[in-house]
Design a protein around this motif. Structure first.
Motif, PDB file in Angstrom:
ATOM      1  N   LYS A 133       0.785  -1.199  -0.188  1.00 22.85           N
ATOM      2  CA  LYS A 133       0.060  -0.163  -0.036  1.00 22.85           C
ATOM      3  C   LYS A 133       0.933   1.218  -0.156  1.00 22.85           C
ATOM      4  O   LYS A 133       2.040   1.208   0.599  1.00 22.85           O
ATOM      5  N   ASP A 134       0.484   2.187  -0.756  1.00 20.93           N
ATOM      6  CA  ASP A 134       1.069   3.607  -0.658  1.00 20.93           C
ATOM      7  C   ASP A 134       0.354   4.528   0.600  1.00 20.93           C
ATOM      8  O   ASP A 134      -0.751   3.929   1.019  1.00 20.93           O
ATOM      9  N   PHE A 135       1.213   5.181   1.144  1.00 19.26           N
ATOM     10  CA  PHE A 135       0.640   6.357   2.027  1.00 19.26           C
ATOM     11  C   PHE A 135       0.457   7.563   1.497  1.00 19.26           C
ATOM     12  O   PHE A 135       1.424   7.992   0.385  1.00 19.26           O
ATOM     13  N   THR A 136      -0.609   8.371   1.864  1.00 24.19           N
ATOM     14  CA  THR A 136      -0.938   9.771   1.266  1.00 24.19           C
ATOM     15  C   THR A 136      -0.866  10.577   2.072  1.00 24.19           C
ATOM     16  O   THR A 136      -1.449  10.580   3.060  1.00 24.19           O
ATOM     17  N   VAL A 137      -0.549  11.908   1.651  1.00 28.28           N
ATOM     18  CA  VAL A 137      -1.021  13.353   2.358  1.00 28.28           C
ATOM     19  C   VAL A 137      -1.819  14.076   1.591  1.00 28.28           C
ATOM     20  O   VAL A 137      -1.398  14.578   0.271  1.00 28.28           O
ATOM     21  N   LEU A 138      -2.885  14.498   2.004  1.00 25.19           N
ATOM     22  CA  LEU A 138      -3.843  15.424   1.225  1.00 25.19           C
ATOM     23  C   LEU A 138      -3.884  16.727   2.093  1.00 25.19           C
ATOM     24  O   LEU A 138      -4.022  16.870   3.240  1.00 25.19           O
ATOM     25  N   LYS A 139      -3.256  17.912   1.262  1.00 26.04           N
ATOM     26  CA  LYS A 139      -3.459  18.949   1.958  1.00 26.04           C
ATOM     27  C   LYS A 139      -4.584  19.731   1.019  1.00 26.04           C
ATOM     28  O   LYS A 139      -4.876  19.833  -0.018  1.00 26.04           O
ATOM     29  N   ASN A 140      -5.695  19.972   1.901  1.00 28.61           N
ATOM     30  CA  ASN A 140      -7.082  20.976   1.530  1.00 28.61           C
ATOM     31  C   ASN A 140      -7.645  19.964   0.650  1.00 28.61           C
ATOM     32  O   ASN A 140      -7.939  20.545  -0.503  1.00 28.61           O
ATOM     33  N   ASN A 141      -7.584  18.744   0.552  1.00 29.66           N
ATOM     34  CA  ASN A 141      -8.249  17.855   0.011  1.00 29.66           C
ATOM     35  C   ASN A 141      -7.646  17.495  -1.440  1.00 29.66           C
ATOM     36  O   ASN A 141      -7.992  16.732  -2.428  1.00 29.66           O
ATOM     37  N   GLU A 142      -6.368  17.763  -1.557  1.00 28.39           N
ATOM     38  CA  GLU A 142      -5.596  17.597  -2.909  1.00 28.39           C
ATOM     39  C   GLU A 142      -4.171  16.791  -2.358  1.00 28.39           C
ATOM     40  O   GLU A 142      -3.477  17.291  -1.549  1.00 28.39           O
ATOM     41  N   GLU A 143      -4.079  15.793  -3.283  1.00 26.66           N
ATOM     42  CA  GLU A 143      -2.920  15.148  -2.561  1.00 26.66           C
ATOM     43  C   GLU A 143      -1.571  15.833  -3.056  1.00 26.66           C
ATOM     44  O   GLU A 143      -1.328  16.074  -4.158  1.00 26.66           O
ATOM     45  N   VAL A 144      -0.783  15.823  -2.198  1.00 24.67           N
ATOM     46  CA  VAL A 144       0.500  16.349  -2.349  1.00 24.67           C
ATOM     47  C   VAL A 144       1.690  15.545  -2.058  1.00 24.67           C
ATOM     48  O   VAL A 144       2.806  15.786  -2.520  1.00 24.67           O
ATOM     49  N   GLN A 145       1.467  14.544  -1.354  1.00 22.89           N
ATOM     50  CA  GLN A 145       2.431  13.332  -1.140  1.00 22.89           C
ATOM     51  C   GLN A 145       2.007  11.964  -1.223  1.00 22.89           C
ATOM     52  O   GLN A 145       0.720  11.641  -0.891  1.00 22.89           O
ATOM     53  N   ARG A 146       2.899  11.061  -1.975  1.00 21.30           N
ATOM     54  CA  ARG A 146       2.596   9.728  -1.927  1.00 21.30           C
ATOM     55  C   ARG A 146       3.739   9.135  -2.046  1.00 21.30           C
ATOM     56  O   ARG A 146       4.698   9.531  -2.615  1.00 21.30           O
ATOM     57  N   GLY A 147       3.782   8.184  -1.079  1.00 23.42           N
ATOM     58  CA  GLY A 147       5.127   7.188  -0.743  1.00 23.42           C
ATOM     59  C   GLY A 147       4.815   5.891  -0.636  1.00 23.42           C
ATOM     60  O   GLY A 147       3.795   5.538  -0.298  1.00 23.42           O
ATOM     61  N   ASN A 148       5.939   4.957  -0.750  1.00 16.70           N
ATOM     62  CA  ASN A 148       5.622   3.594  -0.537  1.00 16.70           C
ATOM     63  C   ASN A 148       7.193   3.160   0.339  1.00 16.70           C
ATOM     64  O   ASN A 148       8.329   3.603  -0.301  1.00 16.70           O
ATOM     65  N   ALA A 149       7.008   2.397   1.148  1.00 17.98           N
ATOM     66  CA  ALA A 149       8.309   1.813   1.884  1.00 17.98           C
ATOM     67  C   ALA A 149       9.230   1.283   0.906  1.00 17.98           C
ATOM     68  O   ALA A 149      10.415   1.268   1.354  1.00 17.98           O
ATOM     69  N   ARG A 150       8.790   0.552  -0.300  1.00 15.97           N
ATOM     70  CA  ARG A 150       9.655   0.090  -1.310  1.00 15.97           C
ATOM     71  C   ARG A 150      10.858   1.245  -1.658  1.00 15.97           C
ATOM     72  O   ARG A 150      11.711   0.902  -2.199  1.00 15.97           O
TER      73      ARG A 150
END
Length: 207
Positions: A133-150
């Motif tokens: 799974k990816d993890f995500t950060v939404l700022k003001n309902n817009e995705e600004v970061q997406r990461g994966n442990a790999r």
């Protein structure tokens, strides 16, 4: 669970694209810094007060792992880690730029109150599944970061071995494992939501 957190370790520059976006060299060994446990607050729709008079505050979304027992040489992550969460490493970027030039410790830029908010904990799926799974950060309902442990430069095992051998790890310690590209400023009124796959784990608003 948050009140039982002990040491808060953090890994800097653990994603190549993040290091590049800040103009930093990719490290050859884990860069470890710490935050006071007082910096930890829950991401439960909280309103967070951040410094307003020390320049830009940047968000950095991260996977956070919780240590369940004392580290011993040869211990593997799947035996040491029982739970995980997502967190934001809030950073006083202007302050950090100044102290980096002076060679001073990062505490002033990283360790202020409310600088380490984390979501509720969920069971750690194991090193073989955490990359599913990816993890995500939404700022003001817009995705600004997406990461994966790999995509980490240093794996969870390398991080745990490095910290455990040099500083020690025990039950209740947590590790912020680094942030992917996409960091940026957080301003009063901004909302942040952290997601694990399709599930939102926590959120906050900057007050």
């Amino acid at each position: 669970m948050i009140e039982m957190i002990r040491n808060v370790y953090c890994v800097g520059r653990n994603y190549k694209l993040h290091a590049a976006e800040l103009g930093n060299e990719v490290p050859t060994e884990p860069m470890i810094f710490m935050k006071p446990s007082h910096a930890v607050v829950p991401l439960d729709d909280a309103v967070l007060a951040l410094p307003k008079d020390q320049g830009e505050v940047h968000y950095e979304g991260e996977i956070v792992i919780r240590i369940a027992r004392d580290y011993e040489p040869g211990a593997v992550v799947d035996d040491l880690v029982d739970q995980m969460a997502l967190g934001i490493d809030f950073t006083l970027r202007d302050v950090q730029s100044v102290i980096k030039k002076k060679g001073h410790p990062w505490t002033a830029a990283k360790g202020f109150k409310n600088s380490a908010p984390i979501t509720g904990f969920i069971p750690f799926p194991g090193t073989g599944s955490v990359t599913e799974k990816d993890f995500t950060v939404l700022k003001n309902n817009e995705e600004v970061q997406r990461g994966n442990a790999r995509d980490m430069i240093f794996s969870l095992q390398e991080i745990v071995d490095y910290i455990g051998a040099r500083y020690g790890l025990g039950e209740g310690d947590v590790i912020f494992t680094g942030t992917p590209a996409g960091v940026g400023p957080a301003s009063e009124g901004d909302t942040f939501a952290l997601g694990w796959g399709e599930e939102q784990l926590g959120s906050c608003r900057i007050g």
